[in-house]
Structures are given as structure tokens and as C-alpha cells.
Design a protein around this motif. Structure first.
Motif, mmCIF file in Angstrom:
data_model
loop_
_atom_site.group_PDB
_atom_site.id
_atom_site.type_symbol
_atom_site.label_atom_id
_atom_site.label_comp_id
_atom_site.label_asym_id
_atom_site.label_seq_id
_atom_site.Cartn_x
_atom_site.Cartn_y
_atom_site.Cartn_z
ATOM 1 N N GLU A 29 0.103 3.996 -2.745
ATOM 2 C CA GLU A 29 0.116 5.344 -2.316
ATOM 3 C C GLU A 29 0.620 6.759 -2.743
ATOM 4 O O GLU A 29 0.884 7.738 -3.085
ATOM 5 C CB GLU A 29 -0.697 5.313 -1.096
ATOM 6 N N ARG A 89 0.805 -1.269 0.324
ATOM 7 C CA ARG A 89 0.116 0.143 -0.152
ATOM 8 C C ARG A 89 0.984 1.244 -0.421
ATOM 9 O O ARG A 89 0.727 2.126 -1.033
ATOM 10 C CB ARG A 89 -1.216 -0.043 0.897
ATOM 11 N N ARG A 90 1.948 1.610 0.515
ATOM 12 C CA ARG A 90 2.987 2.217 0.947
ATOM 13 C C ARG A 90 3.258 2.480 -0.473
ATOM 14 O O ARG A 90 3.005 3.677 -0.933
ATOM 15 C CB ARG A 90 3.810 1.937 1.815
#
Length: 173
Positions: A111, A107-108
Motif C-alpha cells: 500500500e 499489506r503496509r
């Protein structure tokens, strides 16, 4: 040089790539799916097993070694993958996104890149995975072999992805 045309070429190349993450137990077919996904144009495959085998050929002997070395590799790869995505290259990460912390790392990445993503979940039974694992071990084609005991030890930490995590989830049965 005509900077108008160069600017247009840059605008076309500056589209953000798509990130593919894959979740599934050992021998569920993650690497096979990763290779299929990476066959799309402007898509690169980054294989954890390949990198670990090249960087740490004599250090990876246990699950504890894997956790330590995989964490080191993820840290080194994170900004590189973000940069690839920002450059317009789609990326297939053949890393096991099998825990909440692994998925937080994925996710990091998407994003920070402002990229779209898919989390592919290979829903394969333990017994089928063990059968595939034994075949894979006997073929000698995979850089690492795992025993049934190691399969059980690693599978204890597996957390099936859920829609509540907010990923663009793609189920594979």
C-alpha cells in the motif's frame, strides 16, 4: 544531454514493481517458490533466513529469538522494499506471511508503494512438511534447522490466509 530522452527513460523506469508474499508452514516450499518467482526479469529476492543468518549468526537459538530478531529485520527492511517497488523493481519476500500481523506488514508495504501484490499460499499437510523438514535438516543446506517440536510450536501460530483478508490470493497445492 537531451532531457527529453532522459525523461522518457525515467517514465519507463518509474513503473511500480509487483510484490510477492508467501504463506506456508515450515518446509512447505516457500523458499523454492520464492526462487522461482524471483527468476522473472527485474525481480529481486529478499530472504529472511539469509539475512538473519548473516546479521545474527550466534543469536538465533530459539523461537523467542526468531520472533525478536525477525521483528527487527522487518522494521529495517520495510522502507527499503517500498523504495524498490517504487523504483519499478518487483520483490519476492521470502518471509513467512503466516499470521495476521505478518500479512498486515506485507499489506503496509504494497500500500505504501502503491504496488500490486500476490499472496501465494502453499497448502501442504503437516506430515509432508515434517518429512521435508527432516530431509532439509539432514542435508545441511538450510541456514537453520528445526525439530518436530519446534515445527509444532511454530505451527500453533499459523493462520491460513482467507479470501476475506482481501489479498490477491494464489493457491498452490
Amino acid at each position: 544531454m537531451d532531457f527529453t530522452h532522459a525523461g522518457q527513460a525515467f517514465a519507463i523506469q518509474s513503473r511500480i514493481g509487483l510484490l510477492h508474499l508467501i504463506s506456508g508452514k515450515i518446509a512447505a516450499g516457500k523458499s523454492t517458490l520464492a526462487r522461482q518467482l524471483a527468476s522473472n526479469p527485474q525481480t529481486v529476492l529478499i530472504s529472511e533466513d539469509g539475512w538473519l543468518a548473516q546479521l545474527y549468526p550466534d543469536e538465533l537459538r530459539s523461537v523467542t529469538d526468531y520472533v525478536r530478531l525477525s521483528s527487527r529485520l522487518r522494521l529495517a527492511m520495510e522502507m527499503h522494499v517500498v523504495d524498490l517497488l517504487k523504483s519499478g523493481t518487483s520483490v519476492v519476500l521470502d518471509f513467512p506471511f503466516n499470521t495476521l500481523s505478518a500479512r498486515a506488514w506485507g499489506r503496509r508495504i504494497f500500500e505504501n508503494a502503491g504496488a500490486s501484490h500476490y499472496l501465494h499460499f502453499l497448502n501442504v499437510s503437516d506430515e509432508e512438511c515434517k518429512q521435508r523438514l527432516r530431509l532439509r535438516n539432514s542435508s545441511g543446506d538450510h541456514p537453520f534447522q528445526a525439530t518436530d517440536e519446534q515445527f509444532e510450536q511454530i505451527t500453533k501460530h499459523f493462520v491460513e490466509p482467507s479470501p476475506q483478508e482481501g489479498f490477491n490470493l494464489v493457491m498452490h497445492h
